[in-house]
Structure formats: C-alpha cells, structure tokens
Scaffold this active site. Structure first.
Site, mmCIF file in Angstrom:
data_model
loop_
_atom_site.group_PDB
_atom_site.id
_atom_site.type_symbol
_atom_site.label_atom_id
_atom_site.label_comp_id
_atom_site.label_asym_id
_atom_site.label_seq_id
_atom_site.Cartn_x
_atom_site.Cartn_y
_atom_site.Cartn_z
ATOM 1 N N TYR A 1 0.564 14.049 0.864
ATOM 2 C CA TYR A 1 0.119 14.758 2.060
ATOM 3 C C TYR A 1 0.298 16.273 1.920
ATOM 4 O O TYR A 1 0.505 16.971 2.913
ATOM 5 C CB TYR A 1 0.855 14.239 3.311
ATOM 6 C CG TYR A 1 0.788 12.736 3.489
ATOM 7 C CD1 TYR A 1 -0.357 12.131 3.973
ATOM 8 C CD2 TYR A 1 1.872 11.923 3.147
ATOM 9 C CE1 TYR A 1 -0.435 10.747 4.130
ATOM 10 C CE2 TYR A 1 1.815 10.540 3.294
ATOM 11 C CZ TYR A 1 0.663 9.957 3.790
ATOM 12 O OH TYR A 1 0.597 8.592 3.939
ATOM 13 N N ARG B 1 2.607 20.173 6.349
ATOM 14 C CA ARG B 1 3.614 19.218 6.837
ATOM 15 C C ARG B 1 4.726 19.859 7.659
ATOM 16 O O ARG B 1 5.097 19.316 8.700
ATOM 17 C CB ARG B 1 4.206 18.399 5.674
ATOM 18 C CG ARG B 1 3.155 17.546 4.947
ATOM 19 C CD ARG B 1 3.764 16.543 4.001
ATOM 20 N NE ARG B 1 4.455 15.502 4.710
ATOM 21 C CZ ARG B 1 5.752 15.424 4.875
ATOM 22 N NH1 ARG B 1 6.559 16.286 4.302
ATOM 23 N NH2 ARG B 1 6.276 14.464 5.591
ATOM 24 N N GLU C 1 0.819 -1.214 0.000
ATOM 25 C CA GLU C 1 0.000 0.000 0.000
ATOM 26 C C GLU C 1 0.852 1.263 0.000
ATOM 27 O O GLU C 1 0.750 2.072 0.909
ATOM 28 C CB GLU C 1 -0.898 0.020 1.244
ATOM 29 C CG GLU C 1 -1.824 -1.158 1.380
ATOM 30 C CD GLU C 1 -2.579 -1.171 2.702
ATOM 31 O OE1 GLU C 1 -3.704 -1.689 2.730
ATOM 32 O OE2 GLU C 1 -2.058 -0.642 3.704
ATOM 33 N N PRO C 2 1.699 1.459 -0.995
ATOM 34 C CA PRO C 2 2.535 2.644 -1.003
ATOM 35 C C PRO C 2 1.729 3.907 -1.293
ATOM 36 O O PRO C 2 0.817 3.895 -2.116
ATOM 37 C CB PRO C 2 3.519 2.371 -2.149
ATOM 38 C CG PRO C 2 2.762 1.481 -3.080
ATOM 39 C CD PRO C 2 1.885 0.620 -2.206
ATOM 40 N N GLY C 3 2.023 4.965 -0.605
ATOM 41 C CA GLY C 3 1.408 6.256 -0.886
ATOM 42 C C GLY C 3 2.504 7.262 -1.209
ATOM 43 O O GLY C 3 2.758 7.603 -2.372
ATOM 44 N N ARG C 4 3.194 7.667 -0.154
ATOM 45 C CA ARG C 4 4.245 8.678 -0.284
ATOM 46 C C ARG C 4 5.275 8.319 -1.354
ATOM 47 O O ARG C 4 5.690 9.177 -2.134
ATOM 48 C CB ARG C 4 4.958 8.813 1.068
ATOM 49 C CG ARG C 4 5.922 9.981 1.164
ATOM 50 C CD ARG C 4 6.757 9.867 2.447
ATOM 51 N NE ARG C 4 5.963 9.718 3.641
ATOM 52 C CZ ARG C 4 5.483 10.732 4.365
ATOM 53 N NH1 ARG C 4 5.744 11.962 4.022
ATOM 54 N NH2 ARG C 4 4.766 10.504 5.442
ATOM 55 N N CYS D 1 -2.022 33.932 9.900
ATOM 56 C CA CYS D 1 -1.800 34.602 11.190
ATOM 57 C C CYS D 1 -1.519 33.607 12.304
ATOM 58 O O CYS D 1 -2.334 33.393 13.207
ATOM 59 C CB CYS D 1 -3.006 35.466 11.526
ATOM 60 S SG CYS D 1 -3.263 36.719 10.279
ATOM 61 N N GLU D 2 -0.376 32.930 12.224
ATOM 62 C CA GLU D 2 0.090 31.996 13.243
ATOM 63 C C GLU D 2 1.608 31.961 13.133
ATOM 64 O O GLU D 2 2.135 31.899 12.025
ATOM 65 C CB GLU D 2 -0.380 30.560 12.933
ATOM 66 C CG GLU D 2 -1.857 30.371 12.830
ATOM 67 C CD GLU D 2 -2.394 29.385 13.860
ATOM 68 O OE1 GLU D 2 -1.612 28.865 14.688
ATOM 69 O OE2 GLU D 2 -3.613 29.170 13.831
ATOM 70 N N TYR E 1 4.487 18.233 11.272
ATOM 71 C CA TYR E 1 5.464 17.163 11.516
ATOM 72 C C TYR E 1 6.898 17.686 11.592
ATOM 73 O O TYR E 1 7.824 16.885 11.560
ATOM 74 C CB TYR E 1 5.440 16.133 10.379
ATOM 75 C CG TYR E 1 4.096 15.597 9.971
ATOM 76 C CD1 TYR E 1 3.284 14.918 10.872
ATOM 77 C CD2 TYR E 1 3.654 15.733 8.654
ATOM 78 C CE1 TYR E 1 2.066 14.398 10.468
ATOM 79 C CE2 TYR E 1 2.436 15.214 8.248
ATOM 80 C CZ TYR E 1 1.643 14.547 9.165
ATOM 81 O OH TYR E 1 0.449 14.037 8.765
HETATM 82 C C1 LIG Z 1 -1.323 5.995 5.130
HETATM 83 C C2 LIG Z 1 -1.400 4.561 4.892
HETATM 84 C C3 LIG Z 1 -0.594 3.978 3.928
HETATM 85 C C4 LIG Z 1 0.418 4.742 3.097
HETATM 86 O O1 LIG Z 1 1.520 5.150 3.823
HETATM 87 P P1 LIG Z 1 2.752 5.842 3.048
HETATM 88 O O2 LIG Z 1 3.719 6.123 4.127
HETATM 89 O O3 LIG Z 1 2.231 7.088 2.432
HETATM 90 O O4 LIG Z 1 3.251 4.874 2.044
HETATM 91 C C5 LIG Z 1 -0.748 2.622 3.701
HETATM 92 N N1 LIG Z 1 -1.628 1.883 4.411
HETATM 93 C C6 LIG Z 1 -2.416 2.428 5.353
HETATM 94 C C7 LIG Z 1 -3.371 1.575 6.083
HETATM 95 C C8 LIG Z 1 -2.331 3.780 5.638
HETATM 96 O O5 LIG Z 1 -3.114 4.308 6.575
#
Ligand SMILES: *Cc1c(COP(=O)(O)O)cnc(C)c1O
Length: 410
Positions: free
Chosen positions: A369, A310, A271-274, A340-341, A314
């Site tokens: 993100y 971000r 499940e790659p996102g970033r 304004c922060e 973070y």
């Molecule tokens: C956010 C998330 C991801 C993706 O994470 P990345 O760090 O962006 O790769 C995968 N699985 C689940 C369940 C998530 O909540």
C-alpha cells in the site's frame, strides 16, 4: 533483510546511500529475498494441504514483483479488471486468479469471464444476478464463491475493517444461505466455494478463529441443504510488525487455527498481501530542508503524501531511519513532505539523531500500500522502484517525468 553494515544501512547487501546516488530519491526499494522468504513461509504453512496462496496484488502491482510471485507458484487475489490484466501480463495462470470487490462493472465481469479466471468472490445479490446474466449472454458458466461477511470485528483501523457489521463488504452472514440458494437456481453460475476477508493489519489471532467458526457453520448448512463447497477462502489480513513492540502471528499460526476449525480436508485459499510485501519494501527519501516552527523541529523531505499516503490516511506508523548511523544525540522531530497540506507528513514526534541537509532517510516497511496507492498530486511524477537481490540492483519501474503528467490530456 534490512541491516547495518558498519555504519551503512543496507537492503540485503546493497548500501542505501549507493542506491540514492545511482537512482536518485525518492525511490521505493524492495528486497527480492525478503519477498521470497515471506511467500515461502505461507507455502510451508500450507504444507501438504491442497490450496492456493493468492497474493493480494492491490498491495503492490509492480509487474516484476508479480512475475516473481507467479514463478514461485502464487495465485493472485484481484479487485479490478486492471489487476486481472496486470496479473495475466505477469504470467499468472488464470486458474489461479480470484476476483473480489463490491463494485465489479459489467465490463470487468465480461473481461474476467473471457480470461477464464478461477472464480469470482461475489459480494451482493445484485452482483450475483449481473454475473449470471453476462455469463448467459457469453454462453459460459461463471464459477463463484460468495464472500460472506461474518460480522467479526478485527479491532484494526476503521478504514481497513471489512468483516464487521455495517461495512460495505460481502453478504451478511445471516443472508448467506438465502444467497447460496439463489445462486444454485441461476443457470449460468457454478458455486465452487465460500470466501471471507475480515480486514487488514490484524495482529490478533482471535478474530481469524472467530470468523473461521462462523464460516464453518455456514459451510455446514450449505453443504447439508444446497451444494458441496470445494474451496474455503480465508482471505488475507495478517498484520506485520511496523513498530518494535508489535508481534504478528506467523502464517503457520494463522493456518493452524483455521485448519483446526475445518475438520474435513478441502482446498484452502489464502490471500495475503501486506504480509508478503510489506516488510520487503522501503521508501528512500532525502532531507531537503530543516526548520524550527513554534517548539517543533521539522525535517522537510522530498517524499510526500502523494508518494506514501498511509501516515495521512490511516495514521499509519513507519519507522524512519537515517541511512548512516551516527552517535549524535536524538531530538524530537516531525518528518514532513513538500505537499501543500498540513496532513502531509511521514512521521510525527520521532526521536531522530541530528541529520543534515542532503542526508538520506529510509521510511521502512512501505512495500504494501505504498507505491500502489501513490498519486501525482501536486503534479509530482510517480517514483521509480528498485529490486535488490543480494548485491545486485534492478530498476523495475522508471522514474516518471513531467511529460508523463500530461500523457492522456487532450
Ligand atoms: C486487500 C485484500 C486482501 C489483502 O489484505 P492484506 O491485509 O494486505 O493481507 C485480501 N483479500 C481481499 C479480498 C482484499 O480486499
């Protein structure tokens, strides 16, 4: 796909100064071919193993980007009914959609069942119960994996750790067997696998291996005592190189660690996102004003924490680069926004060449993100998004205007 051509910074073949003139700033700019390259490297790493690369669409849910990934064969990892909706609209096969999240509402569960998604990643005993009940009412079977929290610390920012003891995510691994037993007894639940996702922006391969080993132990005892598990979902979390001295493992390295742990062939889900969208997107800003306060130099830009949260949330680092290369000496500068922060900053204490009012700055690697977490705070309309393909640009989200701010007000 970010490169200087002579003294102009370009995304693929397009000068960022041209994008700024044509579409205005702030604006999110994505490289289509970088997205493709990133996804293909996952596909290639999976090789002949059967399984799915499910894009974690909470990182970036623009419909054109989702459509691009679905056409490349991606599945989708979703965390809400809204994300399932977006993914269906973007053409994802429901049988490639997985659904995680600790707080699925009854409406969301019903919607997911109606949509016939591949599976729920169940995060608690009570959620298991709720899904079973709703499925019974609808006279369907709900396919599930249990999201198991392996209690592994990936040593990343505490807000993005999910697989450590004492976070809200998943079912503690000590309770996993009991949860599988319970799931087996439910009339409207079909167990199809196991899921674990330990955190995000992980640059170290060791925690992935550690988590995989713990999951393997659970798989072994579940399969011995309860049920066969068709899918092993290893989650996402692979980091990217925001800073020059960072080194991220490749999808190939990640997968070979994991395939090493699981002896038998199975269906794997990642499940790659970033690592798909992070380095493919950038935020283009304009310098509004300069000022000196105390001993500090400030560049005040037209993008703020509402556009990119971000750094504030973070303490995330994004390299900031003027889009025109100059030979001027560098000075230490804070790059801030108009909100304004005092927490509204893009970068602090950066060595930047001298820039003028009206110059453009690129906040790099903000594809993940970034736009997805943006808000209208301070009543600032949401930014437009542009997709670059070679020397072509396409507007994939319009710049919102003041009327949009009032859209749902009564
Ligand atoms: C956010 C998330 C991801 C993706 O994470 P990345 O760090 O962006 O790769 C995968 N699985 C689940 C369940 C998530 O909540």
């Amino acid at each position: 796909m970010l490169q200087f051509k002579k003294s102009d910074l370009c995304v693929e073949q397009v000068k960022l100064s041209d994008i700024a003139e044509r579409y205005g700033t702030g604006v999110y700019v994505y490289s289509k071919n970088q997205i493709i390259e990133n996804f293909e490297s996952y596909k290639k790493a999976l090789g002949t193993k059967s399984g799915l690369i499910c894009f974690a669409c909470k990182t970036n849910s623009n419909g054109v980007i989702l459509k691009l990934l679905s056409k490349l064969g991606a599945g989708a990892d979703t965390t809400s009914g809204g994300e399932i909706y977006r993914c269906l609209k973007a053409g994802f096969d429901p049988l490639k959609i997985v659904y995680a999240g600790v707080g699925k509402s009854a409406e969301e569960i019903e919607y997911a069942l109606k949509s016939k998604i591949l599976m729920f990643n169940v995060e608690s005993f009570e959620e298991l119960d709720a899904i079973d009940k709703i499925a019974r009412k609808m006279k369907v079977k709900a396919k599930i994996s249990l999201r198991v929290n392996p209690y592994v610390d990936p040593r990343t920012h505490s807000y993005i750790v999910t697989g450590r003891k004492g976070t809200k995510f998943g079912i503690p691994y000590k309770d996993a067997l009991r949860a599988y037993l319970l799931a087996k007894q439910k009339g409207n639940i079909t167990i199809v696998g196991i899921h674990s996702h330990i955190g995000s922006q992980i640059l170290d391969i060791a925690p992935f291996r550690l988590a995989a080993k713990k999951i393997k132990d659970i798989v072994d005892s579940v399969e011995k005592n309860i049920v066969k598990l068709e899918y092993i979902n290893c989650g996402g979390g692979l980091g990217i190189e925001y800073e020059k001295d960072q080194k991220a493992p490749s999808p190939k390295q990640l997968m070979s660690e994991i395939f090493d742990v699981f002896d038998k062939d199975r269906k794997f889900i990642f499940e790659p996102g970033r690592s798909i969208i992070g380095n493919a997107g950038h935020l283009l800003a304009k310098v509004l004003y300069r000022k000196v306060s105390g001993s500090k130099n400030f560049l005040i830009t037209n993008v703020g924490m509402n556009d990119l949260i971000r750094p504030t949330l973070y303490k995330a680092y994004h390299e900031i680069v003027p889009v025109r290369k100059t030979n001027s000496k560098k000075v230490k500068t804070d790059i801030v926004g108009p909100i304004c922060e005092s927490g509204d900053f893009v970068g602090k204490g950066r060595m930047l060449p001298v820039v003028e009012q009206g110059d453009y700055l690129l906040v790099t690697y903000t594809g993940a993100y970034g736009a997805a977490m943006s808000s209208e705070y301070n009543s600032r309309p949401l930014l437009p998004e542009i997709l670059v393909d070679g020397d072509k640009t396409t507007l994939i989200r319009k710049r919102a205007d003041y009327r949009d701010l009032l859209l749902n007000e009564i």
